[in-house]
Design an enzyme around this catalytic site. Sequence first.
Site, PDB file in Angstrom:
ATOM      1  N   GLU A 102       0.825  -1.202   0.000  1.00  0.00           N
ATOM      2  CA  GLU A 102       0.000   0.000   0.000  1.00  0.00           C
ATOM      3  C   GLU A 102       0.858   1.250   0.000  1.00  0.00           C
ATOM      4  O   GLU A 102       1.975   1.249   0.480  1.00  0.00           O
ATOM      5  CB  GLU A 102      -0.846   0.054   1.280  1.00  0.00           C
ATOM      6  CG  GLU A 102      -1.735  -1.124   1.446  1.00  0.00           C
ATOM      7  CD  GLU A 102      -2.240  -1.247   2.873  1.00  0.00           C
ATOM      8  OE1 GLU A 102      -2.848  -2.276   3.175  1.00  0.00           O
ATOM      9  OE2 GLU A 102      -2.008  -0.333   3.668  1.00  0.00           O
TER      10      GLU A 102
ATOM     11  N   CYS B 132       3.541   8.379   1.384  1.00  0.00           N
ATOM     12  CA  CYS B 132       4.085   7.374   2.282  1.00  0.00           C
ATOM     13  C   CYS B 132       4.192   6.065   1.512  1.00  0.00           C
ATOM     14  O   CYS B 132       3.185   5.573   0.998  1.00  0.00           O
ATOM     15  CB  CYS B 132       3.149   7.228   3.476  1.00  0.00           C
ATOM     16  SG  CYS B 132       3.700   5.983   4.632  1.00  0.00           S
TER      17      CYS B 132
ATOM     18  N   CYS C 170       6.694  -7.462   6.670  1.00  0.00           N
ATOM     19  CA  CYS C 170       7.878  -7.040   7.431  1.00  0.00           C
ATOM     20  C   CYS C 170       8.252  -8.172   8.376  1.00  0.00           C
ATOM     21  O   CYS C 170       7.375  -8.821   8.953  1.00  0.00           O
ATOM     22  CB  CYS C 170       7.584  -5.772   8.231  1.00  0.00           C
ATOM     23  SG  CYS C 170       9.013  -5.162   9.176  1.00  0.00           S
TER      24      CYS C 170
ATOM     25  N   CYS D 251       7.046  -6.415  15.299  1.00  0.00           N
ATOM     26  CA  CYS D 251       6.534  -5.545  16.367  1.00  0.00           C
ATOM     27  C   CYS D 251       5.059  -5.909  16.616  1.00  0.00           C
ATOM     28  O   CYS D 251       4.253  -5.894  15.685  1.00  0.00           O
ATOM     29  CB  CYS D 251       6.674  -4.077  15.974  1.00  0.00           C
ATOM     30  SG  CYS D 251       8.352  -3.653  15.474  1.00  0.00           S
TER      31      CYS D 251
ATOM     32  N   CYS E 116       1.846  -3.820  15.372  1.00  0.00           N
ATOM     33  CA  CYS E 116       1.829  -3.364  13.979  1.00  0.00           C
ATOM     34  C   CYS E 116       1.178  -4.419  13.084  1.00  0.00           C
ATOM     35  O   CYS E 116       1.560  -5.593  13.118  1.00  0.00           O
ATOM     36  CB  CYS E 116       3.267  -3.108  13.532  1.00  0.00           C
ATOM     37  SG  CYS E 116       3.459  -2.842  11.770  1.00  0.00           S
TER      38      CYS E 116
ATOM     39  N   GLY F 176       6.882  -2.407   5.804  1.00  0.00           N
ATOM     40  CA  GLY F 176       8.261  -2.870   5.721  1.00  0.00           C
ATOM     41  C   GLY F 176       9.260  -2.042   6.494  1.00  0.00           C
ATOM     42  O   GLY F 176       8.990  -0.917   6.916  1.00  0.00           O
ATOM     43  N   GLU F 177      10.424  -2.632   6.694  1.00  0.00           N
ATOM     44  CA  GLU F 177      11.536  -1.963   7.371  1.00  0.00           C
ATOM     45  C   GLU F 177      12.533  -1.546   6.285  1.00  0.00           C
ATOM     46  O   GLU F 177      13.257  -2.390   5.738  1.00  0.00           O
ATOM     47  CB  GLU F 177      12.162  -2.932   8.384  1.00  0.00           C
ATOM     48  CG  GLU F 177      13.514  -2.524   8.925  1.00  0.00           C
ATOM     49  CD  GLU F 177      13.584  -1.094   9.474  1.00  0.00           C
ATOM     50  OE1 GLU F 177      12.648  -0.645  10.170  1.00  0.00           O
ATOM     51  OE2 GLU F 177      14.585  -0.420   9.186  1.00  0.00           O
TER      52      GLU F 177
ATOM     53  N   HIS G 188       9.455   4.012  20.843  1.00  0.00           N
ATOM     54  CA  HIS G 188       8.253   3.453  21.497  1.00  0.00           C
ATOM     55  C   HIS G 188       8.404   3.082  22.969  1.00  0.00           C
ATOM     56  O   HIS G 188       7.414   2.821  23.641  1.00  0.00           O
ATOM     57  CB  HIS G 188       7.683   2.248  20.726  1.00  0.00           C
ATOM     58  CG  HIS G 188       7.399   2.537  19.303  1.00  0.00           C
ATOM     59  ND1 HIS G 188       6.701   3.653  18.878  1.00  0.00           N
ATOM     60  CD2 HIS G 188       7.721   1.868  18.155  1.00  0.00           C
ATOM     61  CE1 HIS G 188       6.605   3.647  17.562  1.00  0.00           C
ATOM     62  NE2 HIS G 188       7.222   2.589  17.100  1.00  0.00           N
TER      63      HIS G 188
ATOM     64  N   CYS H 196      -0.995   1.954   5.860  1.00  0.00           N
ATOM     65  CA  CYS H 196      -0.319   0.799   5.309  1.00  0.00           C
ATOM     66  C   CYS H 196      -0.383  -0.368   6.268  1.00  0.00           C
ATOM     67  O   CYS H 196      -0.283  -0.205   7.459  1.00  0.00           O
ATOM     68  CB  CYS H 196       1.120   1.141   5.036  1.00  0.00           C
ATOM     69  SG  CYS H 196       1.287   1.944   3.471  1.00  0.00           S
TER      70      CYS H 196
HETATM   71  N1  SAH Z   1       9.445  -0.281   9.766  1.00  0.00           N
HETATM   72  C1  SAH Z   1       9.667   1.091   9.935  1.00  0.00           C
HETATM   73  C2  SAH Z   1       8.819   1.955   9.024  1.00  0.00           C
HETATM   74  C3  SAH Z   1       7.391   1.528   8.827  1.00  0.00           C
HETATM   75  S1  SAH Z   1       6.379   1.662  10.239  1.00  0.00           S
HETATM   76  C4  SAH Z   1       9.513   1.497  11.399  1.00  0.00           C
HETATM   77  O1  SAH Z   1       9.032   0.695  12.165  1.00  0.00           O
HETATM   78  O2  SAH Z   1       9.925   2.597  11.725  1.00  0.00           O
HETATM   79  C5  SAH Z   1       6.117   3.432  10.386  1.00  0.00           C
HETATM   80  C6  SAH Z   1       5.759   3.894  11.782  1.00  0.00           C
HETATM   81  O3  SAH Z   1       4.443   3.429  12.160  1.00  0.00           O
HETATM   82  C7  SAH Z   1       6.697   3.366  12.838  1.00  0.00           C
HETATM   83  O4  SAH Z   1       7.046   4.382  13.742  1.00  0.00           O
HETATM   84  C8  SAH Z   1       5.853   2.307  13.513  1.00  0.00           C
HETATM   85  O5  SAH Z   1       6.310   2.006  14.800  1.00  0.00           O
HETATM   86  C9  SAH Z   1       4.489   2.942  13.484  1.00  0.00           C
HETATM   87  N2  SAH Z   1       3.375   2.016  13.724  1.00  0.00           N
HETATM   88  C10 SAH Z   1       3.276   0.729  13.358  1.00  0.00           C
HETATM   89  N3  SAH Z   1       2.088   0.207  13.744  1.00  0.00           N
HETATM   90  C11 SAH Z   1       1.418   1.191  14.385  1.00  0.00           C
HETATM   91  C12 SAH Z   1       0.160   1.284  15.012  1.00  0.00           C
HETATM   92  N4  SAH Z   1      -0.666   0.234  15.069  1.00  0.00           N
HETATM   93  N5  SAH Z   1      -0.193   2.466  15.564  1.00  0.00           N
HETATM   94  C13 SAH Z   1       0.634   3.532  15.511  1.00  0.00           C
HETATM   95  N6  SAH Z   1       1.833   3.506  14.916  1.00  0.00           N
HETATM   96  C14 SAH Z   1       2.247   2.354  14.358  1.00  0.00           C
HETATM   97 FE1  SF4 Z   2       7.902  -3.037  13.258  1.00  0.00          FE
HETATM   98 FE2  SF4 Z   2       7.930  -1.126  11.340  1.00  0.00          FE
HETATM   99 FE3  SF4 Z   2       8.015  -3.726  10.682  1.00  0.00          FE
HETATM  100 FE4  SF4 Z   2       5.786  -2.732  11.660  1.00  0.00          FE
HETATM  101  S1  SF4 Z   2       6.728  -2.156   9.734  1.00  0.00           S
HETATM  102  S2  SF4 Z   2       6.765  -4.707  12.252  1.00  0.00           S
HETATM  103  S3  SF4 Z   2       6.566  -1.214  13.118  1.00  0.00           S
HETATM  104  S4  SF4 Z   2       9.564  -2.607  11.843  1.00  0.00           S
END
Ligand code: SAH
Ligand code: SF4
Length: 392
Positions: free
Chosen positions: A113, A126, A133, A137, A140, A188-189, A247, A364
């Site tokens: 997305e 974005c 990913c 986490c 997420c 994704g990361e 976080h 996303c």
């Molecule tokens: N993987 C990278 C980039 C994609 S996630 C990262 O983790 O930074 C982009 C942002 O969205 C990150 O800060 C992530 O922690 C946050 N995020 C993921 N799931 C979320 C959720 N359910 N609510 C709020 N923020 C979230």
């Molecule tokens: Fe964690 Fe970012 Fe991957 Fe979601 S997209 S699992 S927040 S690293």
Amino acid sequence: MSTALPLVDPAPPASKRGRTTPPRHLADLDLAGRRAAVAALGEPEFRAGQVSHHYFGRLVRDPARMTDLSPASRERIAAELLPTLLTPVKELSCDGGTTRKTLWRLHDGARVESVLMGYRDRVTVCVSSQAGCGMGCPFCATGQAGLTRNLSTAEIVDQVVWFAGQAVDGLGPHVPSRLSHVVFMGMGEPLANYNRVLDAVRRLVAPAPEGLGLSQRHITVSTVGLVPAIERLAGEDLALTLALSLHAPDDDLRDELVPVNQRWKVAEVLQSAWNYAARTGRRVSIEYALIRDVNDQPWRADLLGRLLANKLAHVNLIPLNPTPGSRWDASPKSVEREFLRRVRSAGVPATVRDTRGREIDGACGQLAASENRPQLENRGLTRLGERGKAEQ
Ligand code: SAH
Ligand code: SF4
């Protein structure tokens, strides 16, 4: 967690490419590579400039609209350098058309997305850097689905070019027609797909017709905290904005919320962020999703303030978007306000993201997840489609 994280994952050699490797596209190549590719097709080298001008300069993705090429050349070049990488499966919009989200099907059926957010002073897209990913986490939606595969450079760039074209077509009366900002905050990361993401960034910042001519500062790479990759990024000749998804200020909790913390601890990841800030002169955005009764206590706000005081940092508090089936929820507004107040009172600049795009399942990960699990349709907002302070 083992140390064998997919930090840097170069494209496999042609002989080892599996069925899921996306076809080559001109956005995978720099201008010299494009010249060589058209020459290999028996076409004059200047065709590389012509096609690049259409794609990056005019934002035309459809070869049929590249009418200064003869039909025969167009067909050859389209087949070899302009394959369809992204097919829209679902397009949603809200906020009077200034927030738009597209769910894409990739050539192998994988789903990703991207979201566009138009404001008075900017247009931000974005993008996703991976299908799924692998970082796990637990809060997420993308993380819950696991990693399908890395996106290619062109699959990333094409998300931006598509939305840049929409911006030119007009998003609304008060929104600029030029896409100006890109945030790697989709699925994704990005630093786990380092080479392709960096190549994509180089295409985004190269002046047209080699690339889109965006400002380096207007590109934000958000990472979970892969320390060696942050160090490597600091050594590139690019001054991108770095967002670090922290976080939690303490290892006990961060080990749980961000499992990669078991490999690189809070102190280590923050040190790499400060090195990045020192090398690039760029303020690092510290992302902190506030989760009710999990990481929103006053003492954690104070600890966060102490860790970041006098550093080149900005805190971006994100109201949690609860993922389907999760036991976690967003913090109450009063708790959020107190958290913000405490961080600021340590002298650390901090803001809360405004939400954006609730009606369109704004972010996303969640929509792609809901495509695979129809019962999750029409859930509320996730993180994308929110006004990100990180990209400022
Ligand atoms: N993987 C990278 C980039 C994609 S996630 C990262 O983790 O930074 C982009 C942002 O969205 C990150 O800060 C992530 O922690 C946050 N995020 C993921 N799931 C979320 C959720 N359910 N609510 C709020 N923020 C979230
Ligand atoms: Fe964690 Fe970012 Fe991957 Fe979601 S997209 S699992 S927040 S690293």
